[in-house]
Scaffold this motif. Sequence first.
Motif, PDB file in Angstrom:
ATOM      1  N   GLY A   1       0.986  -1.230  -0.172  1.00  0.00           N
ATOM      2  CA  GLY A   1      -0.005  -0.094   0.158  1.00  0.00           C
ATOM      3  C   GLY A   1       0.949   1.024  -0.156  1.00  0.00           C
ATOM      4  O   GLY A   1       1.400   1.791  -0.325  1.00  0.00           O
ATOM      5  N   GLN A   2       0.763   2.293   0.181  1.00  0.00           N
ATOM      6  CA  GLN A   2       0.953   4.047   0.572  1.00  0.00           C
ATOM      7  C   GLN A   2       0.609   4.434   1.718  1.00  0.00           C
ATOM      8  O   GLN A   2       0.151   4.298   2.344  1.00  0.00           O
ATOM      9  CB  GLN A   2      -0.019   5.078  -0.800  1.00  0.00           C
ATOM     10  N   VAL A   3       1.427   4.438   2.379  1.00  0.00           N
ATOM     11  CA  VAL A   3       1.356   5.331   4.000  1.00  0.00           C
ATOM     12  C   VAL A   3       0.836   6.749   3.141  1.00  0.00           C
ATOM     13  O   VAL A   3       0.969   7.540   2.635  1.00  0.00           O
ATOM     14  CB  VAL A   3       3.021   6.057   3.937  1.00  0.00           C
ATOM     15  N   PRO A   4       0.309   7.398   4.769  1.00  0.00           N
ATOM     16  CA  PRO A   4      -0.901   8.576   4.145  1.00  0.00           C
ATOM     17  C   PRO A   4       0.565   9.297   4.363  1.00  0.00           C
ATOM     18  O   PRO A   4       1.061   9.713   4.958  1.00  0.00           O
ATOM     19  CB  PRO A   4      -1.353   8.314   5.242  1.00  0.00           C
ATOM     20  N   LEU A   5       0.163  10.171   3.418  1.00  0.00           N
ATOM     21  CA  LEU A   5       0.737  11.167   2.744  1.00  0.00           C
ATOM     22  C   LEU A   5      -0.162  12.767   3.553  1.00  0.00           C
ATOM     23  O   LEU A   5      -1.073  13.218   3.843  1.00  0.00           O
ATOM     24  CB  LEU A   5       0.943  11.872   1.550  1.00  0.00           C
ATOM     25  N   PRO A   6       0.822  13.822   4.555  1.00  0.00           N
ATOM     26  CA  PRO A   6       0.394  14.927   4.704  1.00  0.00           C
ATOM     27  C   PRO A   6       0.103  15.879   3.623  1.00  0.00           C
ATOM     28  O   PRO A   6       0.722  16.068   3.048  1.00  0.00           O
ATOM     29  CB  PRO A   6       1.282  15.601   5.848  1.00  0.00           C
ATOM     30  N   PRO A   7      -0.689  17.146   4.322  1.00  0.00           N
ATOM     31  CA  PRO A   7      -1.334  17.820   3.043  1.00  0.00           C
ATOM     32  C   PRO A   7      -0.220  18.791   2.295  1.00  0.00           C
ATOM     33  O   PRO A   7       0.070  19.465   1.746  1.00  0.00           O
ATOM     34  CB  PRO A   7      -1.860  18.792   4.073  1.00  0.00           C
ATOM     35  N   GLN A   8       0.582  19.191   3.295  1.00  0.00           N
ATOM     36  CA  GLN A   8       2.211  19.717   2.855  1.00  0.00           C
ATOM     37  C   GLN A   8       2.841  19.035   1.585  1.00  0.00           C
ATOM     38  O   GLN A   8       3.331  19.799   0.790  1.00  0.00           O
ATOM     39  CB  GLN A   8       3.012  19.765   3.494  1.00  0.00           C
ATOM     40  N   ALA A   9       2.973  17.677   1.355  1.00  0.00           N
ATOM     41  CA  ALA A   9       3.491  16.471   0.192  1.00  0.00           C
ATOM     42  C   ALA A   9       1.851  16.589  -1.004  1.00  0.00           C
ATOM     43  O   ALA A   9       1.390  15.837  -1.442  1.00  0.00           O
ATOM     44  CB  ALA A   9       3.530  15.197   1.070  1.00  0.00           C
ATOM     45  N   ASP A  10       2.064  17.415  -2.200  1.00  0.00           N
ATOM     46  CA  ASP A  10       1.000  17.639  -3.004  1.00  0.00           C
ATOM     47  C   ASP A  10       1.738  17.578  -3.814  1.00  0.00           C
ATOM     48  O   ASP A  10       0.860  17.944  -5.231  1.00  0.00           O
ATOM     49  CB  ASP A  10       0.211  19.228  -2.655  1.00  0.00           C
ATOM     50  N   ASN A  11       3.006  17.893  -4.394  1.00  0.00           N
ATOM     51  CA  ASN A  11       3.171  17.100  -5.544  1.00  0.00           C
ATOM     52  C   ASN A  11       4.575  16.612  -5.653  1.00  0.00           C
ATOM     53  O   ASN A  11       5.947  16.554  -5.828  1.00  0.00           O
ATOM     54  CB  ASN A  11       4.497  18.838  -6.166  1.00  0.00           C
TER      55      ASN A  11
ATOM     56  N   MET B   1      11.030  15.392   5.853  1.00  0.00           N
ATOM     57  CA  MET B   1       9.534  15.560   6.334  1.00  0.00           C
ATOM     58  C   MET B   1       9.296  14.029   7.010  1.00  0.00           C
ATOM     59  O   MET B   1       8.860  13.376   6.212  1.00  0.00           O
ATOM     60  CB  MET B   1       8.398  16.448   5.917  1.00  0.00           C
ATOM     61  N   VAL B   2      10.366  13.403   8.413  1.00  0.00           N
ATOM     62  CA  VAL B   2       9.762  12.203   8.653  1.00  0.00           C
ATOM     63  C   VAL B   2       7.598  11.592   8.615  1.00  0.00           C
ATOM     64  O   VAL B   2       7.356  12.216   9.287  1.00  0.00           O
ATOM     65  CB  VAL B   2      10.191  12.247   9.721  1.00  0.00           C
ATOM     66  N   ILE B   3       7.845  10.929   7.698  1.00  0.00           N
ATOM     67  CA  ILE B   3       6.310  11.054   8.186  1.00  0.00           C
ATOM     68  C   ILE B   3       5.716   9.485   8.431  1.00  0.00           C
ATOM     69  O   ILE B   3       4.020   9.539   9.325  1.00  0.00           O
ATOM     70  CB  ILE B   3       5.498  10.805   6.777  1.00  0.00           C
ATOM     71  N   ALA B   4       6.861   8.274   8.940  1.00  0.00           N
ATOM     72  CA  ALA B   4       6.156   6.756   8.961  1.00  0.00           C
ATOM     73  C   ALA B   4       7.243   6.826   9.683  1.00  0.00           C
ATOM     74  O   ALA B   4       8.406   6.907   8.983  1.00  0.00           O
ATOM     75  CB  ALA B   4       5.802   6.562   8.392  1.00  0.00           C
ATOM     76  N   LYS B   5       7.134   5.625  10.180  1.00  0.00           N
ATOM     77  CA  LYS B   5       8.228   5.262  11.691  1.00  0.00           C
ATOM     78  C   LYS B   5       8.027   3.839  10.949  1.00  0.00           C
ATOM     79  O   LYS B   5       7.459   3.085  12.503  1.00  0.00           O
ATOM     80  CB  LYS B   5       8.479   5.442  12.567  1.00  0.00           C
ATOM     81  N   ASP B   6       8.868   2.600  11.206  1.00  0.00           N
ATOM     82  CA  ASP B   6       8.822   1.759  10.807  1.00  0.00           C
ATOM     83  C   ASP B   6       7.047   0.395  10.447  1.00  0.00           C
ATOM     84  O   ASP B   6       6.574  -0.262  10.824  1.00  0.00           O
ATOM     85  CB  ASP B   6       8.708   0.893  12.156  1.00  0.00           C
ATOM     86  N   GLY B   7       6.257   1.791   9.232  1.00  0.00           N
ATOM     87  CA  GLY B   7       5.722   2.424   8.359  1.00  0.00           C
ATOM     88  C   GLY B   7       4.626   2.133   9.402  1.00  0.00           C
ATOM     89  O   GLY B   7       2.991   2.727   8.865  1.00  0.00           O
ATOM     90  N   TYR B   8       4.476   3.157  10.648  1.00  0.00           N
ATOM     91  CA  TYR B   8       3.358   3.412  10.959  1.00  0.00           C
ATOM     92  C   TYR B   8       3.640   4.992  11.199  1.00  0.00           C
ATOM     93  O   TYR B   8       4.230   5.843  11.797  1.00  0.00           O
ATOM     94  CB  TYR B   8       3.262   3.488  12.973  1.00  0.00           C
ATOM     95  N   PRO B   9       2.699   5.400  10.667  1.00  0.00           N
ATOM     96  CA  PRO B   9       2.487   6.859  10.063  1.00  0.00           C
ATOM     97  C   PRO B   9       2.617   7.795  11.624  1.00  0.00           C
ATOM     98  O   PRO B   9       1.946   7.539  12.386  1.00  0.00           O
ATOM     99  CB  PRO B   9       0.916   7.475   9.323  1.00  0.00           C
ATOM    100  N   LEU B  10       3.304   8.723  11.597  1.00  0.00           N
ATOM    101  CA  LEU B  10       3.377   9.641  12.524  1.00  0.00           C
ATOM    102  C   LEU B  10       2.315  10.758  12.626  1.00  0.00           C
ATOM    103  O   LEU B  10       1.625  11.581  11.629  1.00  0.00           O
ATOM    104  CB  LEU B  10       4.617  11.007  12.632  1.00  0.00           C
ATOM    105  N   ALA B  11       1.024  11.037  13.704  1.00  0.00           N
ATOM    106  CA  ALA B  11       0.354  11.775  13.673  1.00  0.00           C
ATOM    107  C   ALA B  11       1.040  13.294  13.301  1.00  0.00           C
ATOM    108  O   ALA B  11      -0.405  13.768  12.584  1.00  0.00           O
ATOM    109  CB  ALA B  11      -0.178  11.621  15.665  1.00  0.00           C
ATOM    110  N   SER B  12       2.337  13.810  14.025  1.00  0.00           N
ATOM    111  CA  SER B  12       2.538  14.880  13.445  1.00  0.00           C
ATOM    112  C   SER B  12       4.703  14.794  13.151  1.00  0.00           C
ATOM    113  O   SER B  12       4.926  14.877  13.614  1.00  0.00           O
ATOM    114  CB  SER B  12       2.601  15.646  14.605  1.00  0.00           C
TER     115      SER B  12
END
Length: 539
Positions: A337-347, A407-418
């Motif tokens: 699958g795909q790790v959820p992306l934060p809104p800043q990752a728009d491009n 921007m770190v968005i996930a650790k070991d596949g777990y999405p970061l809340a912030s």
Amino acid sequence: MSQQLSTRSPLAILLTMVSLVSILLAGLAYDRAYSGASVGTGGDTELVGEADLPTPTVDVELSEFAFTPEPITIAPEGVLQVSNVGSAEHNLKIEGMEEAYATADLTAGDVEALSLGGLEPGEYPIYCTIAGHAEAGMTGTLVVDANAPVDVAEADGDTAGEGEAGGGEVEGDSLTGMERAEWLRANYEASVSQFPAETEAMGNQRMEPEILSDGTKVFELTIDETQWEVAPGEFVEAVAYNGQVPGPWIHTEVGDRITIRVINELDSEGTTLHPHGIFRHPFEVDGVGMISMDPIMPGETWEQTFVTQETSVGMYHGHDNGVHQVINGAFGAFTVGQVPLPPQADNVVAEDVMILNDAGEIGLTLNAKSFPATQPYVLTEGEQMILHYYNEGLTPHPMHLHNNAQMVIAKDGYPLASPIVMDTVNVAPGERYTVVIFAEAPGTWVYHCHILSHVERDDGSVFGMFTALIVEPSDDPDVNSDLDRDLGRDQIPVFPGQSAVQSDQTGQTEQPDQADQTEQPDQADQAESPPQEPADDAV
């Protein structure tokens, strides 16, 4: 003869006696010099000729997890020139004689001379005392042999720059001043000018599965020994899946029914396959020999079918004989699958994997390539890239990107809340970090492990865990105009007891003056308050 002597003059007799004494003294001097040439005689008195004799010296390399040469053979009263050419910390100690004969714990690139003075001829077991290293095979034998040749370690540096950082003497150590500076510069330029260098093959290629009639996706992996080019002209004996290091990148979607098939073509080892970090996989797929499965012996094939349940950033590698197979190349990326992306990752325009290693035949590499054979990442200003860091080595690596945000968005596949913005991400063995890289400024930006002995040799040349992010300019001058705000860099920290205000000039959040935050009591209230009586016990 006595008659002949009796007829000689006193002067002749005196000259004859002087000659005999001279011959006797010369013989004694020769005997003492010869005695001084023998080793292991003990004593503190320096014998005639002893200072001119070479000291028996042997170069010894420490790596993961071996002493080289093995066995180590040296003449008595010798010196071991011990260098750590690996990436993890190592030492060398004689078992049972650790107090007298041992090096310090040497980090990568360190060198220490270990004197063997007083050690009698014989065989001595040696080992590394760092936790787990002896168990992993870092043991050996030291042979003190009176008949061993007296090989003095080369000091002219003809082999400088070969192998890992810090290995052996470096040519140019005798240079000083501007000559040394120019020598270092020339070595640096010679290595950097080759980047990016072509090599025979690349690993980490996305694998296209065979799709069966019922929709099952089949991923077939053949594990075997292979010759792998880690740097231009530098081939090593690697353990590879499908002939590539890292192995093929396996990607599936959540809910896919997949079959993993492993064919073992290794010469003399069993193997398994562990789906490290693939969430909710069945027990029989866990890949631990004699626990969740039988080892896959040479010539055998193993396969398991299961459904991928959750988004995962995982990896696959052997779990049996891993200290040989994994560090030598038997690893690969496995994502679901795909790790959820934060809104800043728009491009986001690309997604890639960077697998770190530091041991075995593969050594200090990014995706099993050592600089200048590492591949650069190319983006246009304003674009973004998802990158998954993996560490399949034995030591952490702080991966530092110059002047462009990660921007770190996930650790070991777990999405970061912030999600958190960093320029250096420290990746420990077994960890995975998912980052979004923002191409902020045009240029060729260095991207490397910040343990400097993992990227530079003592002679000034660059190798190992070093690459670059190339950012090409955009036609839109305002493409990143909102990036500071998007990444939170326009925020000034607000501490307890403070409130944030915004600057009229910059629009950025600023801290108010401390004086404005201290609440002053109302003067009228002070006037109405009656004076307090002093306490009875006040002095």
